[in-house]
Design a protein around this motif. Structure first.
Motif, PDB file in Angstrom:
ATOM      1  N   THR A   1      19.177   2.297 -18.480  1.00 32.09           N
ATOM      2  CA  THR A   1      19.017   3.072 -19.709  1.00 32.09           C
ATOM      3  C   THR A   1      19.601   4.464 -19.528  1.00 32.09           C
ATOM      4  O   THR A   1      19.672   4.979 -18.415  1.00 32.09           O
ATOM      5  CB  THR A   1      17.526   3.202 -20.113  1.00 32.09           C
ATOM      6  OG1 THR A   1      16.818   3.848 -19.064  1.00 32.09           O
ATOM      7  CG2 THR A   1      16.905   1.847 -20.397  1.00 32.09           C
ATOM      8  N   THR A   2      20.023   5.028 -20.645  1.00 31.85           N
ATOM      9  CA  THR A   2      20.493   6.412 -20.675  1.00 31.85           C
ATOM     10  C   THR A   2      19.867   7.094 -21.872  1.00 31.85           C
ATOM     11  O   THR A   2      19.442   6.435 -22.819  1.00 31.85           O
ATOM     12  CB  THR A   2      22.029   6.501 -20.791  1.00 31.85           C
ATOM     13  OG1 THR A   2      22.449   5.823 -21.981  1.00 31.85           O
ATOM     14  CG2 THR A   2      22.719   5.895 -19.578  1.00 31.85           C
ATOM     15  N   SER A   3      19.802   8.407 -21.813  1.00 35.20           N
ATOM     16  CA  SER A   3      19.276   9.149 -22.952  1.00 35.20           C
ATOM     17  C   SER A   3      20.403   9.968 -23.563  1.00 35.20           C
ATOM     18  O   SER A   3      21.432  10.217 -22.932  1.00 35.20           O
ATOM     19  CB  SER A   3      18.127  10.055 -22.516  1.00 35.20           C
ATOM     20  OG  SER A   3      18.575  10.950 -21.531  1.00 35.20           O
ATOM     21  N   GLY A   4      20.205  10.365 -24.778  1.00 36.03           N
ATOM     22  CA  GLY A   4      21.195  11.188 -25.459  1.00 36.03           C
ATOM     23  C   GLY A   4      21.614  10.584 -26.779  1.00 36.03           C
ATOM     24  O   GLY A   4      21.549   9.380 -26.978  1.00 36.03           O
ATOM     25  N   ARG A   5      22.045  11.458 -27.647  1.00 44.55           N
ATOM     26  CA  ARG A   5      22.500  10.996 -28.959  1.00 44.55           C
ATOM     27  C   ARG A   5      23.825  10.264 -28.828  1.00 44.55           C
ATOM     28  O   ARG A   5      24.692  10.674 -28.076  1.00 44.55           O
ATOM     29  CB  ARG A   5      22.662  12.180 -29.903  1.00 44.55           C
ATOM     30  CG  ARG A   5      21.350  12.773 -30.281  1.00 44.55           C
ATOM     31  CD  ARG A   5      21.536  13.894 -31.256  1.00 44.55           C
ATOM     32  NE  ARG A   5      20.223  14.366 -31.645  1.00 44.55           N
ATOM     33  CZ  ARG A   5      19.851  14.517 -32.889  1.00 44.55           C
ATOM     34  NH1 ARG A   5      20.707  14.308 -33.859  1.00 44.55           N
ATOM     35  NH2 ARG A   5      18.646  14.937 -33.157  1.00 44.55           N
ATOM     36  N   GLY A   6      23.939   9.194 -29.544  1.00 48.41           N
ATOM     37  CA  GLY A   6      25.182   8.438 -29.535  1.00 48.41           C
ATOM     38  C   GLY A   6      25.293   7.448 -28.392  1.00 48.41           C
ATOM     39  O   GLY A   6      25.439   6.263 -28.606  1.00 48.41           O
ATOM     40  N   SER A   7      25.203   7.925 -27.163  1.00 49.32           N
ATOM     41  CA  SER A   7      25.406   7.031 -26.025  1.00 49.32           C
ATOM     42  C   SER A   7      24.101   6.599 -25.364  1.00 49.32           C
ATOM     43  O   SER A   7      24.121   5.854 -24.398  1.00 49.32           O
ATOM     44  CB  SER A   7      26.298   7.700 -24.981  1.00 49.32           C
ATOM     45  OG  SER A   7      25.652   8.857 -24.486  1.00 49.32           O
ATOM     46  N   GLY A   8      22.980   7.046 -25.870  1.00 55.42           N
ATOM     47  CA  GLY A   8      21.700   6.674 -25.285  1.00 55.42           C
ATOM     48  C   GLY A   8      21.318   5.247 -25.620  1.00 55.42           C
ATOM     49  O   GLY A   8      21.772   4.680 -26.602  1.00 55.42           O
TER      50      GLY A   8
ATOM     51  N   HIS B   1      25.848  -2.486 -24.981  1.00 49.10           N
ATOM     52  CA  HIS B   1      25.030  -1.281 -25.200  1.00 49.10           C
ATOM     53  C   HIS B   1      24.270  -1.454 -26.510  1.00 49.10           C
ATOM     54  O   HIS B   1      24.820  -1.920 -27.502  1.00 49.10           O
ATOM     55  CB  HIS B   1      25.937  -0.047 -25.281  1.00 49.10           C
ATOM     56  CG  HIS B   1      25.227   1.167 -25.757  1.00 49.10           C
ATOM     57  ND1 HIS B   1      25.385   1.668 -27.026  1.00 49.10           N
ATOM     58  CD2 HIS B   1      24.351   1.978 -25.133  1.00 49.10           C
ATOM     59  CE1 HIS B   1      24.640   2.754 -27.163  1.00 49.10           C
ATOM     60  NE2 HIS B   1      23.999   2.952 -26.029  1.00 49.10           N
ATOM     61  N   ILE B   2      23.004  -1.102 -26.491  1.00 50.99           N
ATOM     62  CA  ILE B   2      22.195  -1.178 -27.707  1.00 50.99           C
ATOM     63  C   ILE B   2      21.075  -0.155 -27.602  1.00 50.99           C
ATOM     64  O   ILE B   2      20.577   0.129 -26.516  1.00 50.99           O
ATOM     65  CB  ILE B   2      21.655  -2.611 -27.938  1.00 50.99           C
ATOM     66  CG1 ILE B   2      21.104  -2.779 -29.333  1.00 50.99           C
ATOM     67  CG2 ILE B   2      20.674  -3.009 -26.877  1.00 50.99           C
ATOM     68  CD1 ILE B   2      20.924  -4.228 -29.745  1.00 50.99           C
ATOM     69  N   LYS B   3      20.683   0.398 -28.707  1.00 50.67           N
ATOM     70  CA  LYS B   3      19.641   1.424 -28.728  1.00 50.67           C
ATOM     71  C   LYS B   3      18.249   0.791 -28.665  1.00 50.67           C
ATOM     72  O   LYS B   3      18.018  -0.292 -29.198  1.00 50.67           O
ATOM     73  CB  LYS B   3      19.783   2.287 -29.968  1.00 50.67           C
ATOM     74  CG  LYS B   3      21.108   3.043 -29.975  1.00 50.67           C
ATOM     75  CD  LYS B   3      21.070   4.152 -30.976  1.00 50.67           C
ATOM     76  CE  LYS B   3      22.342   4.956 -30.906  1.00 50.67           C
ATOM     77  NZ  LYS B   3      22.495   5.731 -29.710  1.00 50.67           N
ATOM     78  N   ILE B   4      17.341   1.497 -28.012  1.00 51.77           N
ATOM     79  CA  ILE B   4      15.953   1.025 -27.873  1.00 51.77           C
ATOM     80  C   ILE B   4      15.321   0.802 -29.248  1.00 51.77           C
ATOM     81  O   ILE B   4      14.678  -0.223 -29.493  1.00 51.77           O
ATOM     82  CB  ILE B   4      15.111   2.033 -27.044  1.00 51.77           C
ATOM     83  CG1 ILE B   4      15.654   2.158 -25.629  1.00 51.77           C
ATOM     84  CG2 ILE B   4      13.633   1.669 -27.075  1.00 51.77           C
ATOM     85  CD1 ILE B   4      15.380   0.978 -24.733  1.00 51.77           C
ATOM     86  N   GLY B   5      15.499   1.759 -30.136  1.00 57.18           N
ATOM     87  CA  GLY B   5      14.924   1.654 -31.474  1.00 57.18           C
ATOM     88  C   GLY B   5      15.427   0.441 -32.238  1.00 57.18           C
ATOM     89  O   GLY B   5      14.676  -0.208 -32.977  1.00 57.18           O
ATOM     90  N   GLU B   6      16.690   0.137 -32.074  1.00 53.29           N
ATOM     91  CA  GLU B   6      17.265  -1.031 -32.733  1.00 53.29           C
ATOM     92  C   GLU B   6      16.635  -2.315 -32.207  1.00 53.29           C
ATOM     93  O   GLU B   6      16.319  -3.225 -32.967  1.00 53.29           O
ATOM     94  CB  GLU B   6      18.777  -1.060 -32.522  1.00 53.29           C
ATOM     95  CG  GLU B   6      19.468  -2.166 -33.274  1.00 53.29           C
ATOM     96  CD  GLU B   6      20.966  -2.165 -33.084  1.00 53.29           C
ATOM     97  OE1 GLU B   6      21.574  -3.232 -33.306  1.00 53.29           O
ATOM     98  OE2 GLU B   6      21.544  -1.122 -32.705  1.00 53.29           O
TER      99      GLU B   6
END
Length: 106
Positions: free
Chosen positions: A51-58, A19-24
């Motif tokens: 992909t998923t959205s949401g704070r923390g797990s997005g 899992h990794i964030k898009i912004g990262e």
């Protein structure tokens, strides 16, 4: 930076982290989030990425049951190595034997 290279690196990261964030990803590869979304769209055609959205797990995820293919030697490659090992210097024999141990299909 080539898109194919970046996509390969994204997949490598996902295989390790899952899992990794898009912004990262955008920051790491110095591209826009939209470029990363495009990369993920292309990768998801061949790999179980979503992909998923949401704070923390997005972010971008790799399905839990996916493991990358292990590289294995073919029967012909194994036969070749077994034939040439005795002709190698002792140091090289150890290296060739370790290759057989690590990559031979058993």
């Amino acid at each position: 930076m080539q898109a194919a290279w970046r996509r390969r690196k994204i997949l490598e990261l996902l295989c390790v982290r899952r899992h990794i964030k898009i912004g990262e990803l955008a920051k790491r590869f110095d591209v826009t989030s939209r470029t990363i979304y495009s990369d993920i769209e292309k990768l998801s055609l061949a790999y179980p990425i979503y992909t998923t959205s949401g704070r923390g797990s997005g972010g971008v995820h790799l399905m839990d049951d996916y493991t990358p293919a292990q590289h294995r030697l073919t029967a012909k490659q194994i036969d070749f190595l077994e034939r040439i090992i005795p002709t190698l210097p002792v140091e090289d024999q150890f290296i060739a034997e370790s290759i057989l141990q690590n990559f031979a299909s058993i």
